[in-house]
Enzyme design. Structure first.
Site, PDB file in Angstrom:
ATOM      1  CG  ASN A   1     -16.897   8.478 -60.395  1.00 28.37           C
ATOM      2  OD1 ASN A   1     -18.888   8.340 -60.148  1.00 28.37           O
ATOM      3  ND2 ASN A   1     -16.053   7.184 -60.980  1.00 28.37           N
TER       4      ASN A   1
ATOM      5  CD  GLU B   1     -22.391  -1.076 -54.674  1.00 26.33           C
ATOM      6  OE1 GLU B   1     -20.817  -1.585 -55.090  1.00 26.33           O
ATOM      7  OE2 GLU B   1     -22.952  -1.760 -55.217  1.00 26.33           O
TER       8      GLU B   1
ATOM      9  CB  CYS C   1     -14.765   2.454 -58.133  1.00 26.82           C
ATOM     10  SG  CYS C   1     -16.129   1.890 -58.867  1.00 26.82           S
TER      11      CYS C   1
ATOM     12  CD  GLU D   1     -26.830   0.145 -55.829  1.00 31.72           C
ATOM     13  OE1 GLU D   1     -26.162   0.778 -56.671  1.00 31.72           O
ATOM     14  OE2 GLU D   1     -27.483   0.582 -54.427  1.00 31.72           O
TER      15      GLU D   1
HETATM   16  P1  NAD Z   1     -18.359  11.482 -52.579  1.00 28.31           P
HETATM   17  O1  NAD Z   1     -18.558  10.596 -51.438  1.00 28.31           O
HETATM   18  O2  NAD Z   1     -17.657  12.660 -52.570  1.00 28.31           O
HETATM   19  O3  NAD Z   1     -19.630  12.548 -53.131  1.00 28.31           O
HETATM   20  C1  NAD Z   1     -21.030  11.761 -53.351  1.00 28.31           C
HETATM   21  C2  NAD Z   1     -22.309  11.867 -53.444  1.00 28.31           C
HETATM   22  O4  NAD Z   1     -21.900  12.022 -51.787  1.00 28.31           O
HETATM   23  C3  NAD Z   1     -22.575  12.775 -53.837  1.00 28.31           C
HETATM   24  O5  NAD Z   1     -23.122  13.242 -54.402  1.00 28.31           O
HETATM   25  C4  NAD Z   1     -21.989  14.067 -52.863  1.00 28.31           C
HETATM   26  O6  NAD Z   1     -22.951  15.794 -52.717  1.00 28.31           O
HETATM   27  C5  NAD Z   1     -22.601  13.242 -51.972  1.00 28.31           C
HETATM   28  N1  NAD Z   1     -22.705  13.719 -49.986  1.00 28.31           N
HETATM   29  C6  NAD Z   1     -21.358  14.241 -50.130  1.00 28.31           C
HETATM   30  N2  NAD Z   1     -20.937  14.355 -48.304  1.00 28.31           N
HETATM   31  C7  NAD Z   1     -21.955  13.441 -48.125  1.00 28.31           C
HETATM   32  C8  NAD Z   1     -22.828  13.748 -46.990  1.00 28.31           C
HETATM   33  N3  NAD Z   1     -21.908  14.116 -45.709  1.00 28.31           N
HETATM   34  N4  NAD Z   1     -23.952  12.731 -46.603  1.00 28.31           N
HETATM   35  C9  NAD Z   1     -24.781  12.581 -47.674  1.00 28.31           C
HETATM   36  N5  NAD Z   1     -23.917  12.254 -49.112  1.00 28.31           N
HETATM   37  C10 NAD Z   1     -22.975  13.391 -49.348  1.00 28.31           C
HETATM   38  O7  NAD Z   1     -17.643  10.537 -53.632  1.00 28.31           O
HETATM   39  P2  NAD Z   1     -17.395  11.064 -55.244  1.00 28.31           P
HETATM   40  O8  NAD Z   1     -16.331  12.169 -55.197  1.00 28.31           O
HETATM   41  O9  NAD Z   1     -18.220  12.155 -55.572  1.00 28.31           O
HETATM   42  O10 NAD Z   1     -16.473   9.827 -55.754  1.00 28.31           O
HETATM   43  C11 NAD Z   1     -15.394  10.081 -56.519  1.00 28.31           C
HETATM   44  C12 NAD Z   1     -15.406   8.327 -55.508  1.00 28.31           C
HETATM   45  O11 NAD Z   1     -16.798   7.612 -55.159  1.00 28.31           O
HETATM   46  C13 NAD Z   1     -14.128   7.363 -55.641  1.00 28.31           C
HETATM   47  O12 NAD Z   1     -13.396   7.436 -54.033  1.00 28.31           O
HETATM   48  C14 NAD Z   1     -14.758   6.185 -56.073  1.00 28.31           C
HETATM   49  O13 NAD Z   1     -13.854   5.192 -55.866  1.00 28.31           O
HETATM   50  C15 NAD Z   1     -16.138   6.675 -55.299  1.00 28.31           C
HETATM   51  N6  NAD Z   1     -16.991   5.157 -56.114  1.00 28.31           N
HETATM   52  C16 NAD Z   1     -17.394   3.844 -56.294  1.00 28.31           C
HETATM   53  C17 NAD Z   1     -17.805   4.071 -57.166  1.00 28.31           C
HETATM   54  C18 NAD Z   1     -18.465   2.004 -56.497  1.00 28.31           C
HETATM   55  O14 NAD Z   1     -19.633   1.193 -57.814  1.00 28.31           O
HETATM   56  N7  NAD Z   1     -18.245   1.225 -55.745  1.00 28.31           N
HETATM   57  C19 NAD Z   1     -18.838   4.201 -58.163  1.00 28.31           C
HETATM   58  C20 NAD Z   1     -17.946   5.696 -58.492  1.00 28.31           C
HETATM   59  C21 NAD Z   1     -17.502   5.911 -57.917  1.00 28.31           C
END
Ligand code: NAD
Length: 490
Positions: A163, A259, A293, A467
């Site tokens: 995102n 995060e 998020c 962070e």
């Molecule tokens: P996601 O958890 O599907 O993926 C995030 C990252 O993790 C990607 O690079 C993905 O390839 C990797 N990944 C997937 N499976 C993994 C595993 N088993 N081990 C290690 N890495 C793995 O999240 P998304 O769909 O890309 O992003 C959306 C989510 O992120 C939402 O829930 C949003 O709220 C959250 N988000 C949080 C913040 C924050 O700062 N708190 C910021 C942005 C997004």
């Protein structure tokens, strides 16, 4: 080790960077790949440029190069590392419009939002480079001194979501290398382009092995979190994946910052300027088409102004222009990928099956991209999926409240605790309510206002650690306490 100012990086060299092809970088070199894959422009579903698919062997090579680079980089004086980071920020700045356009193509966000993310990415590098990393003198007596320092951990694996692929890359890269760590960047497979280009550009400013990138498929994340040569995982993504990361990292006792997801409440008090506040609340609920998020994900409006506030929200939402983010005048872009599109569609299927009342939106028209109209659900039950879960799309529940006790309890009745806002003409009342909300960031009369100088993180299942800010820098460090006995033994 001469690693102070840009190695061979200049603003002009940065300008020659080609934005049409994308590579992964291991040990300062382009790492060739036998397999490639590609992302998709979510506004028209057209395929984008091919990117490498990293192998386990690529990861082993990157970790070996990182380990070697860490020995020297960790000994470069802080001020020299800082200079390199600031020079890198200038180069990203020079390429601002190219990064912005790349971001629109891969992520789908409209021009003003892509511009804001690009500027924030640069601001976060500079902002964190301006935070001094302290040495804490605990005691300084005649016979002994006790001093605490913050030492780098080693090899950091940075896992980025789709995102905010640009800003969240720079916001991990800068604190990691400033504190003397080396970093391997893993962008999301859905949005690999900005992250790979940022790592490629970094080669002009940091020695080989300090900043590396790997572009992979779904196998790469688990390889990173379980690799014994990696000392810290800086992860941003969903709560479900965060739990997998924590489990995997525990095998080697890696440090982790998580995060994660959010379900931010906004509490609207009865004394607000309805039109003005409704405009802002709608903006923060639907910004980036609900894929932040920190979007407002539950809107609690005081019962006494509910009908007027709902009307004002609907007026705002109807003024939005949904479309291809690269076109002027578009305010809201598509969902970023098919998986997310289908997940958000499942909430729309619940409208009928659960009998939810739609205040505005509610339909998904066929289109050539992953477009969904901004939608507000009028007072669904508190235990409904749309209130409990994070849809991560443009659909939000509008709820009403009567007493402060009740709304605080309902706002806190969630496993999430990322952000929250309270809106009132009485700052004192709003602050009193805000302090009672269990969330890492609480805003009064705004939302999603962030600073590279302030720590950011979630309570409860929204994360572990923070962070950014000094706390964020310390999160990339081990703590070392030195007891200095001033009397020589003997
Ligand atoms: P996601 O958890 O599907 O993926 C995030 C990252 O993790 C990607 O690079 C993905 O390839 C990797 N990944 C997937 N499976 C993994 C595993 N088993 N081990 C290690 N890495 C793995 O999240 P998304 O769909 O890309 O992003 C959306 C989510 O992120 C939402 O829930 C949003 O709220 C959250 N988000 C949080 C913040 C924050 O700062 N708190 C910021 C942005 C997004």
């Amino acid at each position: 080790m001469a690693a102070a100012t840009p190695l061979n990086g200049t603003k002009d060299a940065a300008k020659t960077l080609d934005f049409d092809s994308f590579v992964q970088i291991i040990d300062g070199q382009v790492a060739t790949a036998s397999e490639t894959r590609h992302g998709i422009n979510p506004a028209n579903l057209k395929p984008l440029a091919e990117v490498p698919v990293a192998t386990q062997d690529d990861l082993d090579c990157a970790v070996a190069a990182a380990t070697e680079a860490f020995r020297k980089w960790s000994n470069v004086p802080y001020e020299d590392r800082r200079r390199a980071v600031l020079a890198y920020a200038d180069a990203v700045d020079q390429l601002q419009s190219k990064f912005r356009d790349l971001l629109i193509t891969e992520q789908g966000k409209p021009i003003p939002q892509a511009e804001a993310e690009t500027k924030a990415g640069i601001e976060w590098i500079r902002g964190m480079a301006n935070i001094p990393l302290p040495t804490d003198v605990i005691e300084d007596g005649q016979t002994r001194s006790v001093i605490t320092t913050y030492t780098p951990i080693g090899v950091v694996g940075a896992i980025i979501p789709w995102n905010f692929p640009l800003m969240l890359t720079t916001a991990k890269l800068a604190p990691a290398v400033l504190t003397g760590n080396v970093i391997i960047i893993k962008p999301s497979p859905f949005t690999p382009y900005c992250g790979l280009k940022l790592a490629e550009l970094a080669q002009q400013f940091f020695p080989p092995g300090v900043v590396q990138s790997l572009s992979g498929d779904d196998r790469l994340g688990p390889w990173l979190t379980s690799h014994p040569g990696i000392g810290k995982i800086s992860f941003t993504g969903s709560t479900a994946t965060g739990k997998l990361v924590l489990r995997s990292a525990s095998e080697t006792l890696k440090r982790v910052t998580l995060e994660l997801g959010g379900n931010d409440p906004a509490i609207i008090c009865p004394d607000v300027d309805i039109e003005k506040v409704a405009e802002k609340v709608a903006f923060f609920a639907f910004l980036n088409s609900g894929q932040i998020c920190l979007n407002i994900k539950r809107i609690y409006v005081h019962d006494s102004i509910f009908p007027q506030f709902q009307k004002a929200l609907i007026k705002q939402v109807k003024s939005y222009v949904l479309g291809d983010g690269s076109k002027d005048g578009v305010s809201h872009g598509p969902l970023q990928n098919e998986m997310q599109y289908n997940r958000v569609k499942s909430f729309f299927e619940d409208i009928k099956s659960q009998g939810w009342k739609v205040a505005v939106g509610g339909d998904i028209s066929p289109s050539e991209g992953y477009f969904i109209s901004p939608t507000i659900i009028d007072r669904p039950p508190d235990d409904s999926r749309i209130v409990i879960e994070e849809p991560f799309g443009p659909i939000v529940p509008l709820l009403s409240w009567k007493t402060e006790e009740e709304v605080v309890a309902r706002a806190n009745d969630t496993h999430m605790g990322l952000g929250a806002s309270v809106w009132s003409n009485s700052i004192e009342n709003a602050a009193r309510i805000g302090k009672r909300i269990q969330a890492g960031t609480v805003w009064i009369n705004t939302h999603f206002d962030l600073s590279p100088a302030a720590p950011f993180g979630g309570h409860k299942e929204s994360g572990i650690g923070t962070e950014w800010g000094l706390n964020g820098l310390k999160g990339f460090c081990n703590v070392q306490t030195l007891f200095l006995n001033k009397k020589v033994v003997g």
